[in-house]
Design a protein around this motif. Structure first.
Motif, PDB file in Angstrom:
ATOM      1  N   ALA A 283      23.102 -17.795 139.111  1.00 14.37           N
ATOM      2  CA  ALA A 283      23.227 -18.514 137.836  1.00 14.37           C
ATOM      3  C   ALA A 283      23.734 -17.588 136.734  1.00 14.37           C
ATOM      4  O   ALA A 283      24.600 -17.970 135.940  1.00 14.37           O
ATOM      5  N   ILE A 284      23.217 -16.361 136.682  1.00 15.57           N
ATOM      6  CA  ILE A 284      23.668 -15.397 135.672  1.00 15.57           C
ATOM      7  C   ILE A 284      25.150 -15.102 135.878  1.00 15.57           C
ATOM      8  O   ILE A 284      25.928 -15.100 134.926  1.00 15.57           O
ATOM      9  N   GLY A 285      25.532 -14.853 137.122  1.00 15.42           N
ATOM     10  CA  GLY A 285      26.935 -14.542 137.411  1.00 15.42           C
ATOM     11  C   GLY A 285      27.872 -15.662 136.994  1.00 15.42           C
ATOM     12  O   GLY A 285      28.909 -15.420 136.373  1.00 15.42           O
ATOM     13  N   GLU A 286      27.501 -16.896 137.299  1.00 13.25           N
ATOM     14  CA  GLU A 286      28.328 -18.052 136.932  1.00 13.25           C
ATOM     15  C   GLU A 286      28.444 -18.193 135.420  1.00 13.25           C
ATOM     16  O   GLU A 286      29.528 -18.408 134.884  1.00 13.25           O
ATOM     17  N   ARG A 287      27.329 -18.090 134.726  1.00 18.19           N
ATOM     18  CA  ARG A 287      27.341 -18.265 133.263  1.00 18.19           C
ATOM     19  C   ARG A 287      28.036 -17.111 132.571  1.00 18.19           C
ATOM     20  O   ARG A 287      28.744 -17.298 131.592  1.00 18.19           O
ATOM     21  N   TRP A 288      27.830 -15.903 133.077  1.00 24.30           N
ATOM     22  CA  TRP A 288      28.473 -14.713 132.503  1.00 24.30           C
ATOM     23  C   TRP A 288      29.995 -14.866 132.606  1.00 24.30           C
ATOM     24  O   TRP A 288      30.719 -14.672 131.642  1.00 24.30           O
ATOM     25  N   GLU A 289      30.446 -15.231 133.804  1.00 21.63           N
ATOM     26  CA  GLU A 289      31.882 -15.409 134.028  1.00 21.63           C
ATOM     27  C   GLU A 289      32.446 -16.515 133.132  1.00 21.63           C
ATOM     28  O   GLU A 289      33.491 -16.355 132.514  1.00 21.63           O
TER      29      GLU A 289
ATOM     30  N   SER B 151      14.146 -18.291 142.597  1.00 19.28           N
ATOM     31  CA  SER B 151      14.202 -17.034 143.351  1.00 19.28           C
ATOM     32  C   SER B 151      15.152 -16.066 142.632  1.00 19.28           C
ATOM     33  O   SER B 151      15.978 -16.476 141.813  1.00 19.28           O
ATOM     34  N   VAL B 152      15.037 -14.805 142.969  1.00 17.92           N
ATOM     35  CA  VAL B 152      15.915 -13.791 142.381  1.00 17.92           C
ATOM     36  C   VAL B 152      17.366 -14.091 142.736  1.00 17.92           C
ATOM     37  O   VAL B 152      18.259 -13.965 141.895  1.00 17.92           O
ATOM     38  N   ASP B 153      17.621 -14.525 143.976  1.00 23.36           N
ATOM     39  CA  ASP B 153      18.997 -14.854 144.380  1.00 23.36           C
ATOM     40  C   ASP B 153      19.569 -15.996 143.547  1.00 23.36           C
ATOM     41  O   ASP B 153      20.712 -15.935 143.109  1.00 23.36           O
ATOM     42  N   GLU B 154      18.756 -17.044 143.343  1.00 25.26           N
ATOM     43  CA  GLU B 154      19.212 -18.167 142.508  1.00 25.26           C
ATOM     44  C   GLU B 154      19.500 -17.692 141.081  1.00 25.26           C
ATOM     45  O   GLU B 154      20.488 -18.098 140.479  1.00 25.26           O
ATOM     46  N   LEU B 155      18.633 -16.843 140.576  1.00 27.00           N
ATOM     47  CA  LEU B 155      18.814 -16.313 139.225  1.00 27.00           C
ATOM     48  C   LEU B 155      20.101 -15.507 139.120  1.00 27.00           C
ATOM     49  O   LEU B 155      20.883 -15.700 138.184  1.00 27.00           O
ATOM     50  N   LEU B 156      20.332 -14.613 140.059  1.00 27.36           N
ATOM     51  CA  LEU B 156      21.543 -13.792 140.028  1.00 27.36           C
ATOM     52  C   LEU B 156      22.804 -14.647 140.120  1.00 27.36           C
ATOM     53  O   LEU B 156      23.792 -14.376 139.427  1.00 27.36           O
TER      54      LEU B 156
END
Length: 92
Positions: free
Chosen positions: A79-85, A72-77
């Motif tokens: 995951a991106i936030g965690e990896r980006w950080e 889902s878009v929420d799961e993607l966001l």
């Protein structure tokens, strides 16, 4: 590798921004790199031609149709936030 002309590996430190763009009735996860020629410069032959043509369609360097995602878009966001950080904590 979302398509024949997949961008290949784009490192976190090469990414300036991530956003969602609408184009031709479809929503894309769009990745903007600091170097707007990054993907074109990494490709050759027909892939380079297709990447150059695609550059004229959207301002971002990598575009993945949201409907092709396995989450889902929420799961993607999230995951991106965690990896980006994590990527930028490791840099400092």
């Amino acid at each position: 590798q979302s398509s024949y002309i997949g961008a290949g590996l784009v490192r976190w430190e090469e990414i300036e921004a991530i956003d969602f763009l609408n184009f031709s009735g479809q929503v894309y996860l769009s990745i903007f790199t600091y170097d707007t020629e990054l993907i074109i410069n990494r490709s050759s032959g027909m892939k380079k031609v297709f990447n150059t043509l695609n550059k004229g369609l959207l301002p971002s360097q990598v575009n993945i149709p949201v409907k092709n995602l396995d989450c889902s878009v929420d799961e993607l966001l999230n995951a991106i936030g965690e990896r980006w950080e994590k990527a930028f904590k490791e840099e400092s």
